[in-house]
Scaffold this motif. Structure first.
Motif, PDB file in Angstrom:
ATOM      1  N   PHE A  73       0.839  -1.191   0.000  1.00 13.47           N
ATOM      2  CA  PHE A  73       0.000   0.000   0.000  1.00 13.47           C
ATOM      3  C   PHE A  73       0.878   1.247   0.000  1.00 13.47           C
ATOM      4  N   ALA A  74       0.228   2.379  -0.270  1.00  6.67           N
ATOM      5  CA  ALA A  74       0.955   3.655  -0.336  1.00  6.67           C
ATOM      6  C   ALA A  74       1.663   3.981   0.974  1.00  6.67           C
ATOM      7  N   ASP A  75       1.120   3.496   2.092  1.00  6.91           N
ATOM      8  CA  ASP A  75       1.759   3.796   3.386  1.00  6.91           C
ATOM      9  C   ASP A  75       2.909   2.830   3.713  1.00  6.91           C
ATOM     10  N   GLY A  76       3.250   1.947   2.771  1.00  7.84           N
ATOM     11  CA  GLY A  76       4.383   1.045   2.977  1.00  7.84           C
ATOM     12  C   GLY A  76       4.016  -0.288   3.610  1.00  7.84           C
ATOM     13  N   VAL A  77       2.737  -0.448   3.949  1.00  2.00           N
ATOM     14  CA  VAL A  77       2.311  -1.713   4.568  1.00  2.00           C
ATOM     15  C   VAL A  77       2.116  -2.767   3.475  1.00  2.00           C
ATOM     16  N   CYS A  78       2.555  -3.989   3.766  1.00  2.00           N
ATOM     17  CA  CYS A  78       2.309  -5.109   2.860  1.00  2.00           C
ATOM     18  C   CYS A  78       1.716  -6.251   3.677  1.00  2.00           C
ATOM     19  N   LYS A  79       0.497  -6.635   3.322  1.00  2.38           N
ATOM     20  CA  LYS A  79      -0.172  -7.712   4.065  1.00  2.38           C
ATOM     21  C   LYS A  79       0.573  -9.032   3.900  1.00  2.38           C
ATOM     22  N   LYS A  80       1.094  -9.255   2.701  1.00  2.00           N
ATOM     23  CA  LYS A  80       1.823 -10.509   2.453  1.00  2.00           C
ATOM     24  C   LYS A  80       3.079 -10.579   3.318  1.00  2.00           C
ATOM     25  N   ARG A  81       3.731  -9.460   3.460  1.00  2.00           N
ATOM     26  CA  ARG A  81       4.926  -9.423   4.309  1.00  2.00           C
ATOM     27  C   ARG A  81       4.535  -9.698   5.759  1.00  2.00           C
ATOM     28  N   ASP A  82       3.454  -9.068   6.187  1.00  2.00           N
ATOM     29  CA  ASP A  82       3.017  -9.200   7.577  1.00  2.00           C
ATOM     30  C   ASP A  82       2.596 -10.635   7.911  1.00  2.00           C
ATOM     31  N   THR A  83       2.087 -11.358   6.918  1.00  2.00           N
ATOM     32  CA  THR A  83       1.614 -12.719   7.181  1.00  2.00           C
ATOM     33  C   THR A  83       2.621 -13.778   6.702  1.00  2.00           C
ATOM     34  N   LEU A  84       3.839 -13.323   6.395  1.00  2.00           N
ATOM     35  CA  LEU A  84       4.922 -14.207   5.926  1.00  2.00           C
ATOM     36  C   LEU A  84       4.536 -14.955   4.651  1.00  2.00           C
ATOM     37  N   ASP A  85       3.746 -14.296   3.818  1.00  2.00           N
ATOM     38  CA  ASP A  85       3.298 -14.921   2.570  1.00  2.00           C
ATOM     39  C   ASP A  85       4.140 -14.530   1.362  1.00  2.00           C
ATOM     40  N   CYS A  86       5.157 -13.718   1.578  1.00  2.00           N
ATOM     41  CA  CYS A  86       6.028 -13.350   0.456  1.00  2.00           C
ATOM     42  C   CYS A  86       7.361 -14.066   0.609  1.00  2.00           C
ATOM     43  N   ALA A  87       7.706 -14.868  -0.386  1.00  2.00           N
ATOM     44  CA  ALA A  87       8.959 -15.646  -0.312  1.00  2.00           C
ATOM     45  C   ALA A  87      10.176 -14.727  -0.306  1.00  2.00           C
ATOM     46  N   LEU A  88      10.091 -13.587  -0.980  1.00  2.00           N
ATOM     47  CA  LEU A  88      11.224 -12.655  -0.982  1.00  2.00           C
ATOM     48  C   LEU A  88      11.534 -12.222   0.451  1.00  2.00           C
ATOM     49  N   ASP A  89      10.517 -11.852   1.166  1.00  2.00           N
ATOM     50  CA  ASP A  89      10.725 -11.385   2.540  1.00  2.00           C
ATOM     51  C   ASP A  89      11.062 -12.551   3.477  1.00  2.00           C
ATOM     52  N   ARG A  90      10.393 -13.667   3.270  1.00  2.00           N
ATOM     53  CA  ARG A  90      10.549 -14.834   4.166  1.00  2.00           C
ATOM     54  C   ARG A  90      11.969 -15.403   4.139  1.00  2.00           C
ATOM     55  N   TYR A  91      12.567 -15.412   2.947  1.00  2.00           N
ATOM     56  CA  TYR A  91      13.888 -16.041   2.798  1.00  2.00           C
ATOM     57  C   TYR A  91      14.981 -15.021   2.484  1.00  2.00           C
ATOM     58  N   LEU A  92      14.747 -13.779   2.860  1.00  2.00           N
ATOM     59  CA  LEU A  92      15.661 -12.712   2.463  1.00  2.00           C
ATOM     60  C   LEU A  92      17.134 -12.963   2.815  1.00  2.00           C
ATOM     61  N   PRO A  93      17.470 -13.400   4.030  1.00  2.00           N
ATOM     62  CA  PRO A  93      18.898 -13.610   4.330  1.00  2.00           C
ATOM     63  C   PRO A  93      19.547 -14.632   3.388  1.00  2.00           C
ATOM     64  N   VAL A  94      18.841 -15.721   3.098  1.00  2.00           N
ATOM     65  CA  VAL A  94      19.406 -16.744   2.191  1.00  2.00           C
ATOM     66  C   VAL A  94      19.506 -16.190   0.772  1.00  2.00           C
ATOM     67  N   ILE A  95      18.493 -15.448   0.358  1.00  2.00           N
ATOM     68  CA  ILE A  95      18.479 -14.888  -0.999  1.00  2.00           C
ATOM     69  C   ILE A  95      19.682 -13.952  -1.190  1.00  2.00           C
TER      70      ILE A  95
END
Ligand code: SF4
Ligand code: SF4
Length: 114
Positions: A73-95
Motif C-alpha cells: 500500500f501507499a503507506d508502505g504496509v504489505c499484508k503478504k509481508r506481515d503474514t509471511l506470505d512473500c517468499a522474498l521477505d521470508r527467505y531474504l537472508p538466504v536470498i
C-alpha cells in the motif's frame, strides 16, 4: 541471470513451504511469487549494495522492489509481508547470501588464472 536463478532454486525453492522440495514451485496458477516476478531487479538491487548491514539490503529492496509491487500500500504496509506470505521477505537472508555468492564466484572466475 540463469546462474543466479539456478542457485535460488537449489537453496531457496527446495526449502520453500510453497515448493515441491525439488526446486519446483507449487503456488497456484493465480498466485505469483515476488522473488520470481522481480528476480532480475532483485539481483541488481542486492548487487548494488556495499554494506555489512542486513538492514541496508532490506532498505534497498523495499525501495526498489516493494514500491513497485501491487501488494504494498501507499503507506508502505504489505499484508503478504506481515503474514509471511512473500517468499522474498521470508527467505531474504538466504536470498542475499545466494546472490552475493554467485556474484563473487563469477567475479572470481573472470579474474582467475586462465
Ligand atoms: S514461492 Fe517462490 S521461492 Fe517458493 S518455490 Fe515458488 S518460486 Fe520458489
Ligand atoms: S514484501 Fe510485499 S511488497 Fe515486497 S515484494 Fe513481497 S509482496 Fe511485494
Amino acid at each position: 541471470m540463469d546462474q543466479y536463478w539456478d542457485s535460488i532454486r537449489q537453496k531457496v525453492c527446495r526449502k520453500c513451504i510453497d515448493g515441491d522440495s525439488k526446486g519446483g514451485c507449487r503456488l497456484p496458477i493465480d498466485e505469483s511469487c515476488g522473488l520470481d516476478k522481480f528476480f532480475p531487479d532483485i539481483v541488481r538491487t542486492v548487487s548494488s549494495v556495499r554494506s555489512d548491514s542486513f538492514q541496508d539490503y532490506v532498505d534497498a529492496l523495499r525501495a526498489n522492489i516493494c514500491t513497485n509491487c501491487e501488494h504494498q500500500f501507499a503507506d508502505g504496509v504489505c499484508k503478504k509481508r506481515d503474514t509471511l506470505d512473500c517468499a522474498l521477505d521470508r527467505y531474504l537472508p538466504v536470498i542475499i547470501d545466494v546472490i552475493e555468492s554467485v556474484k563473487m564466484s563469477s567475479v572470481g572466475s573472470e579474474h582467475g588464472p586462465s
